[in-house]
Design an enzyme around this catalytic site. Sequence first.
Site, PDB file in Angstrom:
ATOM      1  N   HIS A  53       0.829  -1.216   0.000  1.00 28.77           N
ATOM      2  CA  HIS A  53       0.000   0.000   0.000  1.00 28.77           C
ATOM      3  C   HIS A  53       0.857   1.257   0.000  1.00 28.77           C
ATOM      4  O   HIS A  53       1.804   1.401   0.760  1.00 28.77           O
ATOM      5  CB  HIS A  53      -1.030  -0.003   1.128  1.00 28.77           C
ATOM      6  CG  HIS A  53      -0.486   0.010   2.523  1.00 28.77           C
ATOM      7  ND1 HIS A  53      -0.149   1.180   3.184  1.00 28.77           N
ATOM      8  CD2 HIS A  53      -0.270  -0.993   3.401  1.00 28.77           C
ATOM      9  CE1 HIS A  53       0.253   0.892   4.412  1.00 28.77           C
ATOM     10  NE2 HIS A  53       0.200  -0.418   4.578  1.00 28.77           N
ATOM     11  N   ASP A 103       6.102   0.671   6.786  1.00 28.96           N
ATOM     12  CA  ASP A 103       4.654   0.493   6.606  1.00 28.96           C
ATOM     13  C   ASP A 103       4.096   1.584   5.702  1.00 28.96           C
ATOM     14  O   ASP A 103       3.665   2.625   6.202  1.00 28.96           O
ATOM     15  CB  ASP A 103       3.971   0.513   7.968  1.00 28.96           C
ATOM     16  CG  ASP A 103       2.501   0.179   7.903  1.00 28.96           C
ATOM     17  OD1 ASP A 103       2.072  -0.432   6.910  1.00 28.96           O
ATOM     18  OD2 ASP A 103       1.773   0.533   8.849  1.00 28.96           O
ATOM     19  N   GLU A 116      -4.947   1.887   2.372  1.00 35.25           N
ATOM     20  CA  GLU A 116      -5.055   0.712   3.251  1.00 35.25           C
ATOM     21  C   GLU A 116      -5.215   1.120   4.703  1.00 35.25           C
ATOM     22  O   GLU A 116      -5.956   0.494   5.458  1.00 35.25           O
ATOM     23  CB  GLU A 116      -3.816  -0.183   3.083  1.00 35.25           C
ATOM     24  CG  GLU A 116      -3.894  -1.506   3.831  1.00 35.25           C
ATOM     25  CD  GLU A 116      -3.406  -1.451   5.274  1.00 35.25           C
ATOM     26  OE1 GLU A 116      -3.653  -2.406   6.024  1.00 35.25           O
ATOM     27  OE2 GLU A 116      -2.775  -0.433   5.664  1.00 35.25           O
ATOM     28  N   GLU A 117      -4.511   2.180   5.110  1.00 37.31           N
ATOM     29  CA  GLU A 117      -4.434   2.513   6.529  1.00 37.31           C
ATOM     30  C   GLU A 117      -5.762   2.962   7.131  1.00 37.31           C
ATOM     31  O   GLU A 117      -6.065   2.624   8.272  1.00 37.31           O
ATOM     32  CB  GLU A 117      -3.377   3.611   6.757  1.00 37.31           C
ATOM     33  CG  GLU A 117      -1.948   3.173   6.488  1.00 37.31           C
ATOM     34  CD  GLU A 117      -1.418   2.169   7.503  1.00 37.31           C
ATOM     35  OE1 GLU A 117      -2.181   1.743   8.382  1.00 37.31           O
ATOM     36  OE2 GLU A 117      -0.243   1.797   7.392  1.00 37.31           O
ATOM     37  N   ASP A 153       3.260  -6.411   3.406  1.00 41.25           N
ATOM     38  CA  ASP A 153       2.832  -5.332   4.302  1.00 41.25           C
ATOM     39  C   ASP A 153       3.175  -5.669   5.744  1.00 41.25           C
ATOM     40  O   ASP A 153       2.371  -5.500   6.649  1.00 41.25           O
ATOM     41  CB  ASP A 153       1.323  -5.094   4.152  1.00 41.25           C
ATOM     42  CG  ASP A 153       0.851  -3.872   4.947  1.00 41.25           C
ATOM     43  OD1 ASP A 153       1.705  -3.041   5.322  1.00 41.25           O
ATOM     44  OD2 ASP A 153      -0.361  -3.767   5.210  1.00 41.25           O
ATOM     45  N   HIS A 162       3.409   2.707  12.731  1.00 36.88           N
ATOM     46  CA  HIS A 162       2.529   3.873  12.931  1.00 36.88           C
ATOM     47  C   HIS A 162       3.135   4.941  13.841  1.00 36.88           C
ATOM     48  O   HIS A 162       2.407   5.765  14.401  1.00 36.88           O
ATOM     49  CB  HIS A 162       1.172   3.442  13.509  1.00 36.88           C
ATOM     50  CG  HIS A 162       0.380   2.569  12.615  1.00 36.88           C
ATOM     51  ND1 HIS A 162      -0.850   2.034  12.985  1.00 36.88           N
ATOM     52  CD2 HIS A 162       0.612   2.108  11.359  1.00 36.88           C
ATOM     53  CE1 HIS A 162      -1.332   1.292  11.998  1.00 36.88           C
ATOM     54  NE2 HIS A 162      -0.454   1.326  10.999  1.00 36.88           N
TER      55      HIS A 162
END
Length: 467
Positions: free
Chosen positions: A279, A291, A325-326, A353, A423
Amino acid sequence: MKKALLILLALSFSFSFSQTDKDVLKTIYKQSLTNGKSYDWLNHLSNQIGSRLSGSLGAERAVAYTKEELEKLGLDKVWLQPVMVPKWVRGSREYAYIESEPGKTTNVNICALGGSVATPALGLKAKVIEVKNFEELEALGPEKVEGKIVFYNRPMQADLIHTFEAYGGCVNQRYNGALEATKYGAVGVIVRSMNLRMDDLPHTGSMTYDNLPVDRRIPSAAISTNDAELLSTMLKLNSDIQFYFKQSCKQLKDVQSYNVVGEITGSEFPNEYMIIGGHLDSWDLGDGSHDDGAGVVQSMDVLRLLKESGITPKRSIRVVLFMNEENGLRGGKKYAAEAKRKGENHVFALESDSGGFTPRGFSFDCNDAAFNQVISWQPLFKPYLIHYFEKGGSGADVGPLKTDSNVLAGLRPDSQRYFDHHHASNDTFDAVNRRELELGAATMTALVYLFDKYGVNPISNKETIKN
């Protein structure tokens, strides 16, 4: 009896490899480790573009950059697939403190969760109630929760070797925490960061209000693991302490964005599609290198490595760089919807991912016959120390493509350090090791090569049986 037949079938495949397969894999790994492009692409994506939150300028620039780079590879097709995405902005930096008594405060590290509403302009201050799960919250009821800030403090389970399992065991407090707390009259939510390490970095992530009216939505933020421990300790000493936080995030109207798609058209079965993807969007605190910048550039390099290794695919192989995606999964859903609308036959899909760490293997969502074929390929990967081949999940973006007959797979790197960065503001380019990243790209390419050569149905594939 069925199990015995499957074992025999797998054993027959284990003796079917020609020297060519070993040589091809050796060439793929050599190309990636000596002539890889994934690290350089990631350098640009991370350091020249930066964070790529859906709907942001960074995401827009990433779409343009990756499309341009794919066009340079001389693929048969490169295009943008439109998709509407949410646009949430963080605003000014969040601020928070614990007040043990009037005028006596201790600053703590927080960040707004993705999709959260803002606090009042002057911030929000209230007493705190600590819980580990929704059952504890329900047991307390409105009489003990109303007017307070709910503090969810369930840590990731440290004794689980599979850290994604630990993440799955506590992420519901982040995603549904505000929605649940609202039922009992809470005015805000603070959630322990999804992190196995003790540090001062808050980790963001998506949350939901479901269909809750806007005027009933309460602000939600993550607190670092060190400060979660501090807050918990202070509450044990004095249950009347107050927590203050201020955040100015905002949800705006949806905006136009794109999935980026590139294709090598199959030489024998052009209407059978195999896709590799990651992503393109990321959260905004770091630059999204692990990520999922790593998955993006590895997926791009699969097509390049196939070409550089002199492989002419039988089936059409696509790289898909999914958007959103997130905080919505709209790119993955849009790609699957378009594939269904066009009647495209997606026989295989592989997603990366889980970070750019050392590859350990794959997990597969497929039937028993296809999985036994995969198991028969393990000896080919053993020289590269790739041993993990298990049934399990694949990836969020490729999941909507699942059928009864196709194979979905997820690259599984070593995950022990992943949630140190996930994140958070330290998900940056310097945290990615070039060699580990390139090993992952080669491992993905090797699996794609084998599935393209032998297909996903070994029982009906005459070439597999003959070899």
